[in-house]
Design a protein around this motif. Structure first.
Motif, PDB file in Angstrom:
ATOM      1  N   THR A 117       0.865  -1.265   0.048  1.00  0.00           N
ATOM      2  CA  THR A 117       0.138  -0.343   0.120  1.00  0.00           C
ATOM      3  C   THR A 117       0.839   0.884   0.211  1.00  0.00           C
ATOM      4  O   THR A 117       0.324   2.284  -0.109  1.00  0.00           O
ATOM      5  CB  THR A 117      -1.009   0.057   1.328  1.00  0.00           C
ATOM      6  N   SER A 118       1.954   1.325   0.251  1.00  0.00           N
ATOM      7  CA  SER A 118       2.835   2.141   0.534  1.00  0.00           C
ATOM      8  C   SER A 118       4.282   1.780  -0.450  1.00  0.00           C
ATOM      9  O   SER A 118       4.739   0.399  -0.215  1.00  0.00           O
ATOM     10  CB  SER A 118       3.337   2.641   1.680  1.00  0.00           C
ATOM     11  N   ARG A 130      -2.595  -2.508   6.048  1.00  0.00           N
ATOM     12  CA  ARG A 130      -3.827  -2.279   6.491  1.00  0.00           C
ATOM     13  C   ARG A 130      -5.106  -0.950   6.368  1.00  0.00           C
ATOM     14  O   ARG A 130      -5.940  -1.513   6.422  1.00  0.00           O
ATOM     15  CB  ARG A 130      -3.514  -1.843   7.720  1.00  0.00           C
ATOM     16  N   PHE A 164      -1.278  -7.221  10.427  1.00  0.00           N
ATOM     17  CA  PHE A 164      -0.288  -8.130  11.318  1.00  0.00           C
ATOM     18  C   PHE A 164       0.747  -8.449  12.408  1.00  0.00           C
ATOM     19  O   PHE A 164       0.952  -9.239  12.411  1.00  0.00           O
ATOM     20  CB  PHE A 164       1.334  -7.993  10.032  1.00  0.00           C
ATOM     21  N   ASN A 189       7.729  -8.002   2.609  1.00  0.00           N
ATOM     22  CA  ASN A 189       8.448  -6.453   2.925  1.00  0.00           C
ATOM     23  C   ASN A 189       7.318  -5.724   3.694  1.00  0.00           C
ATOM     24  O   ASN A 189       7.897  -4.513   4.663  1.00  0.00           O
ATOM     25  CB  ASN A 189       7.898  -5.533   1.352  1.00  0.00           C
ATOM     26  N   THR A 205      10.851   7.324   2.147  1.00  0.00           N
ATOM     27  CA  THR A 205       9.626   6.314   1.630  1.00  0.00           C
ATOM     28  C   THR A 205       8.630   6.583   2.944  1.00  0.00           C
ATOM     29  O   THR A 205       9.303   8.112   3.582  1.00  0.00           O
ATOM     30  CB  THR A 205       9.495   4.868   1.579  1.00  0.00           C
TER      31      THR A 205
HETATM   32  N1  LIG Z   1      12.682   3.011   4.115  1.00  0.00           N
HETATM   33  C1  LIG Z   1      13.400   2.905   4.960  1.00  0.00           C
HETATM   34  O1  LIG Z   1      14.615   3.439   4.846  1.00  0.00           O
HETATM   35  C2  LIG Z   1      13.698   1.719   5.449  1.00  0.00           C
HETATM   36  C3  LIG Z   1      15.331   1.466   5.708  1.00  0.00           C
HETATM   37  C4  LIG Z   1      15.368  -0.771   6.089  1.00  0.00           C
HETATM   38  C5  LIG Z   1      14.309  -0.963   6.299  1.00  0.00           C
HETATM   39  N2  LIG Z   1      13.449  -0.978   5.232  1.00  0.00           N
HETATM   40  C6  LIG Z   1      12.017  -1.754   5.448  1.00  0.00           C
HETATM   41  O2  LIG Z   1      11.587  -1.992   4.095  1.00  0.00           O
HETATM   42  C7  LIG Z   1       9.919  -2.098   4.120  1.00  0.00           C
HETATM   43  C8  LIG Z   1       9.275  -1.651   3.674  1.00  0.00           C
HETATM   44  O3  LIG Z   1       9.844  -0.549   3.833  1.00  0.00           O
HETATM   45  P1  LIG Z   1       8.644   1.303   3.760  1.00  0.00           P
HETATM   46  O4  LIG Z   1       9.724   2.181   4.256  1.00  0.00           O
HETATM   47  O5  LIG Z   1       8.659   1.033   2.209  1.00  0.00           O
HETATM   48  O6  LIG Z   1       7.693   1.412   4.245  1.00  0.00           O
HETATM   49  P2  LIG Z   1       6.593   2.201   4.305  1.00  0.00           P
HETATM   50  O7  LIG Z   1       6.280   3.003   2.838  1.00  0.00           O
HETATM   51  O8  LIG Z   1       6.223   2.850   5.862  1.00  0.00           O
HETATM   52  O9  LIG Z   1       5.525   1.152   3.439  1.00  0.00           O
HETATM   53  C9  LIG Z   1       5.151   0.294   5.016  1.00  0.00           C
HETATM   54  C10 LIG Z   1       4.531  -0.754   4.045  1.00  0.00           C
HETATM   55  O10 LIG Z   1       4.297  -1.769   5.305  1.00  0.00           O
HETATM   56  C11 LIG Z   1       2.774  -1.946   6.184  1.00  0.00           C
HETATM   57  N3  LIG Z   1       2.580  -1.983   7.193  1.00  0.00           N
HETATM   58  C12 LIG Z   1       3.409  -1.368   7.945  1.00  0.00           C
HETATM   59  N4  LIG Z   1       3.227  -1.542   9.431  1.00  0.00           N
HETATM   60  C13 LIG Z   1       2.099  -3.428   8.929  1.00  0.00           C
HETATM   61  C14 LIG Z   1       0.902  -4.071  10.443  1.00  0.00           C
HETATM   62  N5  LIG Z   1       1.178  -4.139  11.441  1.00  0.00           N
HETATM   63  N6  LIG Z   1       0.554  -5.528   9.327  1.00  0.00           N
HETATM   64  C15 LIG Z   1       0.173  -5.127   7.499  1.00  0.00           C
HETATM   65  N7  LIG Z   1       0.781  -3.813   7.328  1.00  0.00           N
HETATM   66  C16 LIG Z   1       1.151  -3.595   7.809  1.00  0.00           C
HETATM   67  C17 LIG Z   1       2.188  -0.568   5.499  1.00  0.00           C
HETATM   68  O11 LIG Z   1       0.538  -1.079   5.566  1.00  0.00           O
HETATM   69  P3  LIG Z   1       0.012   0.517   5.341  1.00  0.00           P
HETATM   70  O12 LIG Z   1       0.614   2.080   5.286  1.00  0.00           O
HETATM   71  O13 LIG Z   1      -1.601   0.403   4.724  1.00  0.00           O
HETATM   72  O14 LIG Z   1      -0.775  -0.411   6.832  1.00  0.00           O
HETATM   73  C18 LIG Z   1       3.146  -0.123   4.275  1.00  0.00           C
HETATM   74  O15 LIG Z   1       2.437  -0.890   2.481  1.00  0.00           O
HETATM   75  C19 LIG Z   1       9.731  -2.661   6.107  1.00  0.00           C
HETATM   76  O16 LIG Z   1       9.927  -4.029   6.097  1.00  0.00           O
HETATM   77  C20 LIG Z   1      11.229  -1.774   5.808  1.00  0.00           C
HETATM   78  O17 LIG Z   1      11.349  -1.693   7.725  1.00  0.00           O
HETATM   79  C21 LIG Z   1      13.148   0.227   5.123  1.00  0.00           C
END
Ligand SMILES: NC(=O)c1ccc[n+]([C@@H]2O[C@H](COP(=O)([O-])OP(=O)(O)OC[C@H]3O[C@@H](n4cnc5c(N)ncnc54)[C@H](OP(=O)(O)O)[C@@H]3O)[C@@H](O)[C@H]2O)c1
Length: 260
Positions: A23-24, A46, A72, A100, A200
């Motif tokens: 979703t993001s 979510r 989740f 993810n 993000t």
């Molecule tokens: N951005 C960074 O710098 C970074 C660095 C290291 C690791 N990561 C990892 O990369 C992955 C993606 O992150 P992103 O940066 O793309 O973040 P994001 O844009 O905030 O997206 C997070 C995604 O995870 C979903 N999510 C979060 N909590 C959830 C829950 N309780 N149940 C179901 N879905 C849930 C969100 O869904 P909803 O919004 O619909 O709730 C959203 O689709 C994550 O695993 C994060 O730990 C990101």
């Protein structure tokens, strides 16, 4: 749908990929790219509005998707997601799973409540564990599949104030190896992508504080979600047919050099 190259390199009609957290951010960019590659996509997160948005983006580009919603933090909701996915796919193969969705657990250890700790593990470890347990056996039976776990630099490096998150991502990183041992011999490739600092919604609030730090990286900037999505797309594709159990770090050089 056109014929699709599957992770093992063969061709399957009507093959599906689930991208959690699509979703993001990174997940949405990954879902769009896997749809371009011919997969039908199970979009989930979510937020039902943003899940529908991702589905519509895929459909307007000529792809096929369903959007499902699950929190989740609740393992029962993850099991419901499995049932709803099976119902929606109606026997079509799910060949790709991108674990993810992640986050949570950002507090000093002494301020991390049991609820926060459990939430970090439910989201980052237990949900992927339930999904792999539900979908990998059928992939193994078909002799083809690709799973990508999205980790973090915190699988190898620590920072103060995020211990529960780091422990959970560390566990997920180990599961990449465990699942390679379990499912690799039956044609299912399992790998990790560890993003560095990616611009993000997850880190929007600290973007201004990070500016100087990001400029000091070898890449001289933060990453874009599509740059992580391309790494996931590669690991899913037949171009990565001999790659199993690895971590592909996408961090603009952060972990390669000592900060000066
Ligand atoms: N951005 C960074 O710098 C970074 C660095 C290291 C690791 N990561 C990892 O990369 C992955 C993606 O992150 P992103 O940066 O793309 O973040 P994001 O844009 O905030 O997206 C997070 C995604 O995870 C979903 N999510 C979060 N909590 C959830 C829950 N309780 N149940 C179901 N879905 C849930 C969100 O869904 P909803 O919004 O619909 O709730 C959203 O689709 C994550 O695993 C994060 O730990 C990101």
């Amino acid at each position: 749908m056109s014929e699709t190259a599957t992770p093992g390199g063969s061709v399957a009609r009507g093959s599906w990929a689930m991208v959690t957290g699509s979703t993001s951010g990174i997940g949405r960019e990954t879902a769009l790219r896997l749809a371009e590659d011919g997969y039908s996509i199970v979009v989930c997160g979510r937020d039902s509005g943003r899940a529908a948005e991702t589905r519509k983006l895929i459909e307007s580009a000529g792809g096929r998707a369903v959007d499902l919603v699950a929190d989740f933090n609740d393992p029962a909701a993850v099991r419901r997601l499995v049932a709803e996915t099976n119902e929606a796919l109606d026997g079509a193969p799910l060949d790709v799973l991108v674990n993810n969705a992640g986050g949570g657990g950002f507090a000093p250890t002494e301020d991390t409540s049991e609820e926060m700790f459990d939430a970090a593990f439910n989201l980052n470890v237990k949900a992927p564990y339930i999904l792999v347990g539900a979908f990998a056996p059928a992939m193994a039976q078909r002799g083809r599949g690709a799973i990508v776990n999205v980790g973090s630099l915190s699988t190898t490096m620590a920072a103060s104030g995020t211990s529960a998150f780091q422990a959970a991502k560390g566990a997920l990183s180990m599961l990449t190896k465990s699942w390679t041992a379990e499912y690799g011999p039956r044609g299912v490739r399992v790998n990790s992508v560890d993003p560095g600092h990616i611009l993000t919604p997850a880190n929007e609030q600290i973007r201004d504080m990070m500016g100087g730090y990001l400029a000091g990286l070898p890449a001289g900037r933060g990453g874009r979600p599509e740059e992580v999505a391309e790494a996931i797309r590669f690991l899913v594709s037949p171009r990565a047919s001999y790659i199993q159990g690895v971590v592909l770090t996408v961090d603009g050089g952060k972990t390669a050099v000592v900060a000066m």
